[in-house]
Every structure is written in C-alpha cells, then in structure tokens.
Design a protein around this motif. Sequence first.
Motif, PDB file in Angstrom:
ATOM      1  N   ARG A 177       0.822  -1.184  -0.090  1.00 50.40           N
ATOM      2  CA  ARG A 177      -0.212   0.003   0.034  1.00 50.40           C
ATOM      3  C   ARG A 177       1.116   1.225   0.010  1.00 50.40           C
ATOM      4  O   ARG A 177       2.046   1.226   0.563  1.00 50.40           O
ATOM      5  N   GLN A 178       0.334   2.298  -0.571  1.00 46.50           N
ATOM      6  CA  GLN A 178       1.276   3.721  -0.639  1.00 46.50           C
ATOM      7  C   GLN A 178       0.103   4.644  -0.187  1.00 46.50           C
ATOM      8  O   GLN A 178      -1.086   4.627  -0.440  1.00 46.50           O
ATOM      9  N   PRO A 179       0.715   5.852   0.340  1.00 45.58           N
ATOM     10  CA  PRO A 179      -0.168   6.921   0.795  1.00 45.58           C
ATOM     11  C   PRO A 179      -0.786   7.436  -0.381  1.00 45.58           C
ATOM     12  O   PRO A 179      -0.629   7.246  -1.488  1.00 45.58           O
ATOM     13  N   PRO A 180      -2.135   8.300  -0.104  1.00 41.31           N
ATOM     14  CA  PRO A 180      -2.976   8.564  -1.100  1.00 41.31           C
ATOM     15  C   PRO A 180      -2.258   9.742  -2.208  1.00 41.31           C
ATOM     16  O   PRO A 180      -2.507   9.563  -3.386  1.00 41.31           O
ATOM     17  N   ASN A 181      -1.144  10.248  -1.766  1.00 41.49           N
ATOM     18  CA  ASN A 181      -0.382  11.224  -2.527  1.00 41.49           C
ATOM     19  C   ASN A 181       0.997  11.562  -2.143  1.00 41.49           C
ATOM     20  O   ASN A 181       1.230  10.864  -1.236  1.00 41.49           O
ATOM     21  N   ASN A 182       1.654  12.440  -2.893  1.00 44.54           N
ATOM     22  CA  ASN A 182       3.270  12.720  -2.424  1.00 44.54           C
ATOM     23  C   ASN A 182       3.256  13.986  -1.142  1.00 44.54           C
ATOM     24  O   ASN A 182       4.398  14.417  -1.073  1.00 44.54           O
ATOM     25  N   TRP A 183       2.174  14.301  -0.571  1.00 48.35           N
ATOM     26  CA  TRP A 183       2.286  15.333   0.229  1.00 48.35           C
ATOM     27  C   TRP A 183       3.119  15.194   1.442  1.00 48.35           C
ATOM     28  O   TRP A 183       3.122  13.821   1.961  1.00 48.35           O
ATOM     29  N   GLN A 184       4.076  16.162   1.816  1.00 49.77           N
ATOM     30  CA  GLN A 184       4.946  15.941   3.018  1.00 49.77           C
ATOM     31  C   GLN A 184       4.757  16.713   3.946  1.00 49.77           C
ATOM     32  O   GLN A 184       4.196  17.914   3.954  1.00 49.77           O
ATOM     33  N   SER A 185       5.296  16.325   5.295  1.00 56.46           N
ATOM     34  CA  SER A 185       5.080  16.903   6.408  1.00 56.46           C
ATOM     35  C   SER A 185       6.011  18.002   6.444  1.00 56.46           C
ATOM     36  O   SER A 185       7.413  17.767   6.163  1.00 56.46           O
ATOM     37  N   TRP A 186       5.609  19.241   7.103  1.00 56.53           N
ATOM     38  CA  TRP A 186       6.620  20.402   7.112  1.00 56.53           C
ATOM     39  C   TRP A 186       7.752  19.693   8.220  1.00 56.53           C
ATOM     40  O   TRP A 186       8.911  20.350   8.287  1.00 56.53           O
ATOM     41  N   PHE A 187       7.652  18.865   9.103  1.00 62.03           N
ATOM     42  CA  PHE A 187       8.514  18.421   9.890  1.00 62.03           C
ATOM     43  C   PHE A 187       9.129  17.010   9.612  1.00 62.03           C
ATOM     44  O   PHE A 187       9.657  16.295  10.208  1.00 62.03           O
ATOM     45  N   GLY A 188       9.191  16.669   8.090  1.00 62.06           N
ATOM     46  CA  GLY A 188       9.803  15.698   7.616  1.00 62.06           C
ATOM     47  C   GLY A 188       8.975  14.263   7.508  1.00 62.06           C
ATOM     48  O   GLY A 188       8.127  14.083   8.339  1.00 62.06           O
ATOM     49  N   GLY A 189       9.214  13.633   6.511  1.00 65.67           N
ATOM     50  CA  GLY A 189       8.395  12.619   6.326  1.00 65.67           C
ATOM     51  C   GLY A 189       7.295  12.758   5.436  1.00 65.67           C
ATOM     52  O   GLY A 189       6.957  14.081   5.147  1.00 65.67           O
ATOM     53  N   PRO A 190       6.285  11.657   5.176  1.00 68.94           N
ATOM     54  CA  PRO A 190       5.308  11.980   4.404  1.00 68.94           C
ATOM     55  C   PRO A 190       4.040  12.528   5.360  1.00 68.94           C
ATOM     56  O   PRO A 190       3.960  12.404   6.618  1.00 68.94           O
ATOM     57  N   ALA A 191       3.099  13.228   4.719  1.00 66.88           N
ATOM     58  CA  ALA A 191       2.252  13.928   5.539  1.00 66.88           C
ATOM     59  C   ALA A 191       0.716  12.875   5.732  1.00 66.88           C
ATOM     60  O   ALA A 191       0.069  13.459   6.313  1.00 66.88           O
ATOM     61  N   TRP A 192       1.097  11.506   5.232  1.00 69.53           N
ATOM     62  CA  TRP A 192      -0.143  10.505   5.647  1.00 69.53           C
ATOM     63  C   TRP A 192       0.515   9.596   6.569  1.00 69.53           C
ATOM     64  O   TRP A 192       1.394   9.026   6.413  1.00 69.53           O
ATOM     65  N   GLU A 193      -0.211   9.337   7.365  1.00 70.03           N
ATOM     66  CA  GLU A 193      -0.081   8.160   8.313  1.00 70.03           C
ATOM     67  C   GLU A 193      -1.047   7.077   8.442  1.00 70.03           C
ATOM     68  O   GLU A 193      -2.218   7.404   8.432  1.00 70.03           O
TER      69      GLU A 193
END
Length: 584
Positions: A177-193
């Motif tokens: 499985r993959q996160p819904p898109n490529n959005w990133q957290s301002w604090f590093g890593g993906p924005a999806w959990e």
Amino acid sequence: MHWTSRTALYRLRVPILALALALASRATQAQAPSTSSAHDEWWRHAVIYEIYPRSFQDSDGDGIGDIKGITSRLDYLKDLGIDAIWITPMYPSPGVDYGYDISDYTAIDPVYGTLADFDMLVAEAKKRQIRVLMDYVINHTSDQNPWFLESRSSRTNPKRDWYIWRDGKGETETDKRQPPNNWQSWFGGPAWEWDPITRQYYYHYFYVQQPDLNWRNPEVRDAMYGVLDFWMKRGAAGFRIDAVSRLFEDPNLHDDPFLPGRNAYGDRNIQHKYTDDLPEVHDVLKEVRRVVDKYPGDPVLITEADEPNVQALTKMYGDKNDEVQLPMDFQIADVNQLSAPRFRQLFNEIESNSANGQPEYFFSNHDQPRQWDRYGDGEHNDQIAKLMAVLLLATRGTPQMYYGEELGMRTTDPARIEDVHDPIGKRGWPKDKGRDGERTPMQWDGSALTGFTTSAKPWLPVPPSAATYNVESERKDPNSIFNTYKRLLALRKTDPALRDGSQQSINNDDPEVVAFLRREGDRTVLVALNMSGHARTVPFHLQANGVKGTRLTPLLSTPAAGSSSIPLDHVELAPFAALVAAVE
Ligand code: GLC
Ligand code: MG
C-alpha cells in the motif's frame, strides 16, 4: 524549523514570477496611515510580548515555567512598557510539539496551573493595563484529543469526518500500500499516516501526532468557534492564530511539485502547492473575526502565516478589512541580513499595502534562532541588537517582541543529540538542531539558575551568557540592550510622532543607511540606522518632503552620542549606529 532550513524551504515556495515582480518593483512613496477607522483601537499603539510559558518563570520549583510565574512578573512587563502578552499554548497536551498538540482546548495543562490561575493572571494583568492574547491552534489537534480518538475508532463514527481520512493507493490489504499522494509533512516524512484500526490514512501537515482538522466540516467549525467564545468570556483580548495558511488541502489530492535538492530531514524538496494558502482560508478568517467581534474591547486577531510577498500578506486583512487586523510580517522578520535596500523596500511595500492594514513587525519567536545570532556579525552583536530594537520600535505599526529579546538573549542549541527536546532537532540533527536553542529559560539575574527556577534541573539548561546578560545586571547599565528597549518603549508612548505619525522613507538611494520620517501634525521625528560596519556621514535634505527645520535634537542615539543638536545636512553615524531625533 531553524532559519537556515526554514528559509531555504520557504524560498522554494516563492513562485518565481512573484519574486521577480517584487524585485523589479521600485520602492514607492509610503502613504499616510488610515484615518478611516471608527475609533482608535488599542492594538494600533500596543507593543506585544510573546511569552513561552515553559521558560518564562517557574513558581513551584519543578523546573518548568507556569502561569503563577507569569503573574509574578507582570510588574516587570509593566515597567518595561508592554501592553499585551501573547502566551504560546498552555492547554492540556501530550507535549510532542510542546503544547502545539492540544488534547483539550478549554482547559489549562496542570503543568502550567489551573483555570483559576489563568483568571488571576487576566485580572492582575488588567490592573496593569496589560492584555492577554491566547494561541489558537486551528489547523490540527493532538492525536490524543478525544475528537481524534473517536474519529479513528471506526469509519462510521460521527466524528470520522472531523479529520482527513483517505484510502491509500494500491493494495490496501498488503504491504504494497501507498499513501494517497506525495504530500509531505513540514516536519519531515510523508504527510499521511497509516492507521491500522480502520485501515485508512490520515493527513498531518506537522507531526504524526498532530492530525489535521477537516475545516470543510461545519461541525468542526462550530466546535472550534466555541473555543474562541470560551476564552473571550474568560477575558482574552484576542488570539494569535497558528499556522493558518495550512487549513485547507486540495480535495482532489493533486501531487505537489517536487523541487531540486533535499531538506534537513533528507526528504526531497517540495512546493506545498496544494496544501498551503488555499482561498477557503479567508472564509474561515472572516468567520473567526465575526465570532470575536461579538465581544467588547476591540479584540484583535494576529496570524502566523509566512506569506511569500506583500500581495499574499495583504489578503490576510480581508477584502473589506473583515479578517485579521495584524498579520505577522515574516518577510521583514526573515531578511536575515543588514540590508538597507531590502528593509527599505519591504517597509515601503507594507506601508502602502492596498488594504491600508496595520503592519505587525517582529524579528524573533519560538520557532527560529534569536535575532542576536541571526542579525549579529559576530563582532558587534550587542550594538546590532540595539539597532534592531530601533528598527522594531521606531517604525509605524504594531511591534511584537519575544521574551529575552530585550536582554540580547542568544540562541543556545543543545550540544548533543541526547539533550534535544524538540523532535525535529532529533530528526534533523546536526543540520537542524531543532528549536530548543531559542526556548531557554528567561535570564532574570546572574545566579546559576537565573532566578527562573529553584529546581536544580530546569527543563532546558541556562545558557552561559546568562551570567552577564540578565535583567538585574543590565538594569544598572544605562547603555545596555535592556535600557535601550526600555527608553524606546517609553518614547513610542510619549512622542506623538512616534506614537501616531505616518512613516515616510527618505534618502532612498543610500545603500547602507535606512532612514525615515515619522510625522504627526507639526512634529517630525527622523530615524536613521547605519546598517554598515563603518562610520558614515549622511546629509538630509527635507525641503522636498515639506519639512522645515535645519537641525536635529536627539531623542535617543545608540551608541550614546549626547543630546546636543546636530545639523541636518551633516549627520554622523558610527558603525551600526541608530539615531532617533526631532527635526527643529
Ligand atoms: C506554528 C508554531 C510552531 C508549531 C507549528 C505546529 O508554526 O509556531 O511552534 O510547531 O505551528 O503547530
Ligand atoms: Mg512550574
């Protein structure tokens, strides 16, 4: 979010076209301030002081600052000349982001005290004409907030849609499985959990433990507006609204464009195009304004939004001046070099903003290294700190200070990764050491614990510079950074031109000296700041500005230069000198 990485990240967000336009635009003549408002609101003349409650004053010896501690220092703030305090979050929180992950918006975290302590603070502040502003963390809650615990409990929970839940891409049932898109957290890593309980992803602009609220849901809006009512009824004078540009995300989940290079956390650089500054933000700001405007006393709204240019910043005032009164000016805060042309250009731009909105200036806060380090040249830092004080406090607009700025407190980063508190400092070490360095205990006196606490273990160590840079010792030195701030704060209140006057840039071609006039009625005050490390002699010819007078009577000069009058056409400025003087 240290300024190096923060500025780098942020620069990448600036659309190239807007940047080119900003650079090409000629500094225009500043206009007189608005006279259209029905009456003279308090915040037009106020100086705001940001308090990081963990680090200001501990009253119970646990090494952590608290509300009673703040109350015990109100006389200090009054004496300094402060009109309002903004206190960063004191609500119950697991503390992953040191209070910016809130588990209950209408209570006080026991580490800081009780609601009764808060009421006492407001009452005691009022006696001293000091207003209390709260931090409104609007974009996200803690993952321990009961709202989120309910939301994550099942896909059919009534609060499911209070947060942003989406299916992943690909095979949800397998490891592929993959996160819904490529959005990133301002604090590093993906924005999806990924959440294994209900097998969907949730969105978080900041830490994993800070899920974003779904502001498209009217129930979320109601609940969050109720928070405003709660604190207004308890005597708050307004709010600083946290991370407001991140409120909405593209509902179609478009991928953000990647940019060259990697950030301090090792992620590919990205432009937060689909998660930042969506137009819907302004609908919410208008609603927030309507909620607080129900209360008497001219409540004020301040936004944290690091807008990339004056056009975006101007939008924060609202098309009918119906949003926030004081959007923080991050462009000026983050010039990060003593560049006269750059400051002149930015001051002129905001002074002539098309909304005729009041500027809000600051140079330091709890998210970036202190200005002493950022603007200092390594040799003249104390003198530069005084120059920055004049730049902040002699301009028209509402200035905001950060605790300890008036002492020349400096950034003191942890020496070892084991000592880091701020999670981004662990993740970004050593490129980004996190924000502990700008959050160290207030330096009240020269004792080992600076008068901040009686605990042998303050939550962050006392910086070595506290031995000489502290309230007690700087009070005794008439030329200290502290006394420079104090004199400027008093001047702002008593001099009509500094209090109410317009601001007009002069000597616009000087590459090193920023100079402007503050004018009210017949009174003209001239402010000149030598941003270079060598002495300058500057002539001022003010006939074209319609100013009569040939001499200057100093009101404040740093370094100290006496009070005898100076010919206007021959003003001598020492390296990094600042002069505030009445034209006569
Ligand atoms: C703001 C706060 C910062 C916090 C972030 C997430 O930028 O100033 O301290 O980490 O929002 O709430
Ligand atoms: Mg305490």
